[in-house]
Design an enzyme around this catalytic site. Structure first.
Site, short mmCIF file in Angstrom:
data_model
loop_
_atom_site.label_atom_id
_atom_site.label_comp_id
_atom_site.label_asym_id
_atom_site.label_seq_id
_atom_site.Cartn_x
_atom_site.Cartn_y
_atom_site.Cartn_z
N GLY A 165 0.84 -1.19 0.00
CA GLY A 165 0.00 0.00 0.00
C GLY A 165 0.88 1.23 0.00
N GLN B 51 3.03 9.93 1.12
CA GLN B 51 4.31 9.21 1.23
C GLN B 51 5.25 9.52 0.07
OE1 GLN B 51 2.26 5.23 2.21
NE2 GLN B 51 4.16 5.13 3.37
N CYS C 65 5.61 0.00 7.66
CA CYS C 65 5.28 1.18 6.88
C CYS C 65 6.49 1.56 6.03
CB CYS C 65 4.91 2.33 7.82
SG CYS C 65 4.48 3.84 6.95
N LEU C 66 6.26 1.80 4.73
CA LEU C 66 7.38 2.15 3.85
C LEU C 66 8.05 3.45 4.29
CD1 LEU C 66 5.82 1.29 0.36
CD2 LEU C 66 7.47 -0.06 1.68
N HIS D 76 -4.68 1.47 7.36
CA HIS D 76 -3.32 2.02 7.49
C HIS D 76 -3.12 3.17 6.48
CE1 HIS D 76 1.22 1.40 8.00
NE2 HIS D 76 1.13 2.20 6.95
N GLU D 77 -3.53 2.95 5.24
CA GLU D 77 -3.34 3.97 4.20
C GLU D 77 -4.25 5.18 4.44
OE1 GLU D 77 -0.73 3.61 2.63
OE2 GLU D 77 -0.46 1.49 3.03
N HIS E 74 -2.78 7.55 6.82
CA HIS E 74 -1.79 8.47 6.23
C HIS E 74 -2.45 9.75 5.70
CE1 HIS E 74 2.05 6.44 6.47
NE2 HIS E 74 1.59 5.34 5.90
ZN ZN Z 1 2.47 3.51 6.01
#
Ligand code: ZN
Length: 165
Positions: free
Chosen positions: A45, A50, A93-94, A135-136, A139
């Site tokens: 995701g 991000q 998380c990236l 989660h997304e 963000h």
């Molecule tokens: Zn994340």
């Protein structure tokens, strides 16, 4: 293919609330780059902030690491209802590389979003797809997994992250 740099914690853009998308023109290029960046990372995701774009759009593909690709583009997403209680699951998380923590979330959500053609959808998500979507969506509201921890856990995990970066 265009992989864009991923914004990492504690970049302040990860704590900002993103603006609703009101014009889908030109969004296809952004979405293509978001998928390229997500698959390259590799992640399941990726939310627009991000990569530094402060708009309410995320992409996800909850299944590609274990099977077929099921790419989703979610524009102006919202949780319409949630049920099934909550469960803890380990999330990464990236934007916070090297960290994985247990986060508690509803296990069953009804999710609304607009696709690239401007069509509004309502879908029920469970399992990892429900976790990934929440989660997304976090963000887009300036919320990261650190914000989902108790203050004690957060202090400990953030201290470890500070050593890593
Ligand atoms: Zn994340």
């Amino acid at each position: 293919m265009s992989v864009r740099p991923i914004v990492t914690w504690p970049d302040p853009r990860l704590s900002e609330v993103c603006a609703p998308v009101d014009d889908l023109t030109d969004l296809a290029d952004l979405v293509r780059d978001m998928f390229d960046t997500m698959y390259d990372a590799p992640g399941r995701g990726l939310a627009a902030p991000q990569i530094g774009v402060m708009q309410r759009v995320f992409v996800m593909d909850p299944t590609w690491k274990t099977g077929d690709r099921t790419p989703f583009v979610c524009i102006n997403p919202e949780i319409l209802s949630s049920g099934g209680g909550t469960a803890d699951a380990t999330e990464a998380c990236l934007s916070i590389p090297g960290v994985s923590v247990d986060v508690s979330r509803p296990t069953d959500i009804t999710f609304g979003f607009t696709d690239l053609d401007g069509v509004r959808h309502e879908t029920r998500l469970t399992g990892f797809a429900a976790i990934c979507a929440q989660h997304e969506l976090d963000h887009l509201n300036g919320v990261v997994i650190f914000d989902r921890l108790t203050p004690e856990m957060r202090a400990q995990v953030e201290a470890n992250y500070a050593v890593l970066v």
